[in-house]
Write an enzyme that holds these catalytic residues in place. Structure first.
Site, PDB file in Angstrom:
ATOM      1  N   TYR A  99      43.079  39.861  26.780  1.00  0.00           N
ATOM      2  CA  TYR A  99      42.250  39.880  27.994  1.00  0.00           C
ATOM      3  C   TYR A  99      41.585  38.504  28.201  1.00  0.00           C
ATOM      4  O   TYR A  99      41.315  38.088  29.325  1.00  0.00           O
ATOM      5  CB  TYR A  99      41.212  41.000  27.906  1.00  0.00           C
ATOM      6  CG  TYR A  99      40.721  41.468  29.254  1.00  0.00           C
ATOM      7  CD1 TYR A  99      41.596  41.995  30.201  1.00  0.00           C
ATOM      8  CD2 TYR A  99      39.375  41.369  29.598  1.00  0.00           C
ATOM      9  CE1 TYR A  99      41.143  42.411  31.449  1.00  0.00           C
ATOM     10  CE2 TYR A  99      38.918  41.797  30.836  1.00  0.00           C
ATOM     11  CZ  TYR A  99      39.813  42.314  31.753  1.00  0.00           C
ATOM     12  OH  TYR A  99      39.360  42.727  32.990  1.00  0.00           O
ATOM     13  N   LYS A 145      34.590  38.784  33.491  1.00  0.00           N
ATOM     14  CA  LYS A 145      33.998  40.113  33.739  1.00  0.00           C
ATOM     15  C   LYS A 145      32.553  40.174  33.230  1.00  0.00           C
ATOM     16  O   LYS A 145      31.717  40.851  33.822  1.00  0.00           O
ATOM     17  CB  LYS A 145      34.840  41.212  33.079  1.00  0.00           C
ATOM     18  CG  LYS A 145      36.193  41.444  33.742  1.00  0.00           C
ATOM     19  CD  LYS A 145      36.084  41.902  35.179  1.00  0.00           C
ATOM     20  CE  LYS A 145      37.403  42.422  35.717  1.00  0.00           C
ATOM     21  NZ  LYS A 145      37.384  42.636  37.175  1.00  0.00           N
TER      22      LYS A 145
HETATM   23  P1  NAP Z   1      45.551  45.418  41.944  1.00  0.00           P
HETATM   24  O1  NAP Z   1      46.047  46.636  42.590  1.00  0.00           O
HETATM   25  O2  NAP Z   1      46.541  44.353  41.629  1.00  0.00           O
HETATM   26  O3  NAP Z   1      44.335  44.816  42.790  1.00  0.00           O
HETATM   27  C1  NAP Z   1      43.837  43.513  42.560  1.00  0.00           C
HETATM   28  C2  NAP Z   1      43.490  42.985  43.908  1.00  0.00           C
HETATM   29  O4  NAP Z   1      42.825  41.717  43.805  1.00  0.00           O
HETATM   30  C3  NAP Z   1      44.732  42.752  44.772  1.00  0.00           C
HETATM   31  O5  NAP Z   1      44.553  43.368  46.019  1.00  0.00           O
HETATM   32  C4  NAP Z   1      44.762  41.234  44.888  1.00  0.00           C
HETATM   33  O6  NAP Z   1      45.378  40.769  46.054  1.00  0.00           O
HETATM   34  C5  NAP Z   1      43.271  40.969  44.909  1.00  0.00           C
HETATM   35  N1  NAP Z   1      42.997  39.537  44.824  1.00  0.00           N
HETATM   36  C6  NAP Z   1      43.323  38.662  43.833  1.00  0.00           C
HETATM   37  N2  NAP Z   1      42.917  37.427  44.176  1.00  0.00           N
HETATM   38  C7  NAP Z   1      42.301  37.539  45.398  1.00  0.00           C
HETATM   39  C8  NAP Z   1      41.672  36.615  46.284  1.00  0.00           C
HETATM   40  N3  NAP Z   1      41.570  35.314  45.996  1.00  0.00           N
HETATM   41  N4  NAP Z   1      41.163  37.089  47.452  1.00  0.00           N
HETATM   42  C9  NAP Z   1      41.260  38.403  47.776  1.00  0.00           C
HETATM   43  N5  NAP Z   1      41.853  39.313  46.992  1.00  0.00           N
HETATM   44  C10 NAP Z   1      42.372  38.871  45.815  1.00  0.00           C
HETATM   45  O7  NAP Z   1      44.837  45.751  40.530  1.00  0.00           O
HETATM   46  P2  NAP Z   1      43.657  46.733  40.100  1.00  0.00           P
HETATM   47  O8  NAP Z   1      43.926  47.012  38.670  1.00  0.00           O
HETATM   48  O9  NAP Z   1      43.506  47.853  41.052  1.00  0.00           O
HETATM   49  O10 NAP Z   1      42.380  45.781  40.147  1.00  0.00           O
HETATM   50  C11 NAP Z   1      41.208  46.064  40.888  1.00  0.00           C
HETATM   51  C12 NAP Z   1      39.985  45.697  40.066  1.00  0.00           C
HETATM   52  O11 NAP Z   1      39.863  46.621  38.975  1.00  0.00           O
HETATM   53  C13 NAP Z   1      40.027  44.311  39.422  1.00  0.00           C
HETATM   54  O12 NAP Z   1      38.740  43.748  39.449  1.00  0.00           O
HETATM   55  C14 NAP Z   1      40.408  44.619  37.992  1.00  0.00           C
HETATM   56  O13 NAP Z   1      40.001  43.608  37.077  1.00  0.00           O
HETATM   57  C15 NAP Z   1      39.627  45.890  37.791  1.00  0.00           C
HETATM   58  N6  NAP Z   1      40.025  46.712  36.634  1.00  0.00           N
HETATM   59  C16 NAP Z   1      41.322  47.058  36.470  1.00  0.00           C
HETATM   60  C17 NAP Z   1      41.676  47.830  35.382  1.00  0.00           C
HETATM   61  C18 NAP Z   1      43.115  48.221  35.149  1.00  0.00           C
HETATM   62  O14 NAP Z   1      43.445  48.586  34.015  1.00  0.00           O
HETATM   63  N7  NAP Z   1      43.972  48.201  36.145  1.00  0.00           N
HETATM   64  C19 NAP Z   1      40.698  48.261  34.467  1.00  0.00           C
HETATM   65  C20 NAP Z   1      39.369  47.888  34.676  1.00  0.00           C
HETATM   66  C21 NAP Z   1      39.053  47.107  35.772  1.00  0.00           C
HETATM   67  P3  NAP Z   1      46.873  40.128  45.903  1.00  0.00           P
HETATM   68  O15 NAP Z   1      47.747  41.197  45.367  1.00  0.00           O
HETATM   69  O16 NAP Z   1      47.186  39.678  47.275  1.00  0.00           O
HETATM   70  O17 NAP Z   1      46.739  38.985  44.941  1.00  0.00           O
END
Ligand code: NAP
Length: 260
Positions: free
Chosen positions: A157, A164
């Site tokens: 990570y 984070k």
């Molecule tokens: P996801 O579906 O890939 O969503 C991530 C989003 O961030 C995408 O829509 C991406 O857009 C956007 N993004 C990245 N750079 C950006 C920018 N400069 N401006 C605007 N948007 C941007 O993944 P997710 O897992 O649902 O992630 C959502 C949140 O949950 C994140 O903060 C992640 O760290 C957190 N989280 C995830 C997990 C997990 O296991 N999945 C666990 C805990 C927390 P593009 O696709 O266009 O780049």
């Protein structure tokens, strides 16, 4: 009455129907909120527009959170359309892929550190600044998504853990700054979920397996688990909760020694 009847929510971070932001959008829509969405760039515009329509929304705005004028422009457009805003969901994070595996120090560069913190942590405070005028007198709620890697050293990570931790601190300072205006800020620390962003983390399958084996509930969480908690936290039922990190992780973080 539904939890979010009469509320207007802006949701950032829908990339696909597996996105955590999509689980949140579904839950918020089900609870009566009116929704608006953003996308980072043209590549995803069509997909987000299609998903927005499923949530009865035709408000889909371009917003790269790494760009101040893009944030200003998106909030300007939203202000013209809605005038007022109750909820902002920040489900956005990014770090260069090469920084997300192996030895922390070997994979770390000044650039990767700066990008991860800018897109994943600063952006939350930037959105809070932009939303503030539209939330006056509305008991507004801001929500971000974090992960256990902020508090514990988790393999691969790496720099995202540092980002984070900064995000969680930013969330608390935003909560303190906006509290006197009746605006709340919270974070959900979600367990691992297979999404596009998660695909960038090495050995993600092993992490899913570990949580299934060791968490109190012996399962992984879903985007609906996170969505339902998000709807509650942004509703007036959570009016006394601000500056909190709420774990939606099937009880993984609090286990000391699993008896498998
Ligand atoms: P996801 O579906 O890939 O969503 C991530 C989003 O961030 C995408 O829509 C991406 O857009 C956007 N993004 C990245 N750079 C950006 C920018 N400069 N401006 C605007 N948007 C941007 O993944 P997710 O897992 O649902 O992630 C959502 C949140 O949950 C994140 O903060 C992640 O760290 C957190 N989280 C995830 C997990 C997990 O296991 N999945 C666990 C805990 C927390 P593009 O696709 O266009 O780049």
């Amino acid at each position: 009455m539904a939890l979010l009847e009469g509320k207007r929510a802006l949701i950032l971070g829908v990339a696909s129907d597996r996105s955590i932001a999509w689980g949140i959008a579904r839950a918020m829509r089900r609870e009566g909120a009116e929704l608006a969405f953003t996308f980072q760039n043209e590549r995803l515009g069509k997909r987000v527009t299609r998903l927005a329509a499923e949530a009865d929304s035709n408000i889909v705005l371009e917003c790269d959170v790494a760009n101040d004028s893009a944030i200003d422009h998106a909030f300007g457009e939203l202000s013209n359309l809605w005038g007022e805003l109750d909820i902002v969901v920040h489900a956005v994070a990014f770090a260069p892929r090469e920084a997300l595996h192996g030895d922390y120090l070997d994979s770390l560069t000044r650039d990767a550190h700066a990008i991860a913190h800018d897109v994943s942590a600063y952006s939350f405070a930037a959105l809070a600044k932009a939303a503030r005028p539209m939330m006056q007198g509305r008991s507004g709620a801001l929500l971000t998504l974090t992960y256990l890697g902020a508090a514990r050293a988790i393999a691969n990570y790496n720099v995202m853990g540092a980002a984070k931790a900064s995000l969680e601190a930013n969330m608390r300072y935003v909560a303190a700054a906006l509290g006197p205006e009746g605006i709340r800020a919270n974070a959900i620390s979600a367990g691992p979920i297979r999404t596009l962003a998660a695909a960038g983390i090495s050995d993600f399958r092993k992490i899913l397996h570990l949580v299934e084996t060791m968490s109190a509930l012996r399962r992984n969480v879903t985007i609906d688990d996170v969505g339902n908690t998000a709807a509650f936290l942004c509703s007036d039922f959570a009016a006394g909760i601000t500056g909190e990190v709420v774990h939606v992780d099937a009880g993984y973080n609090m286990m000391g020694m699993a008896m498998t």
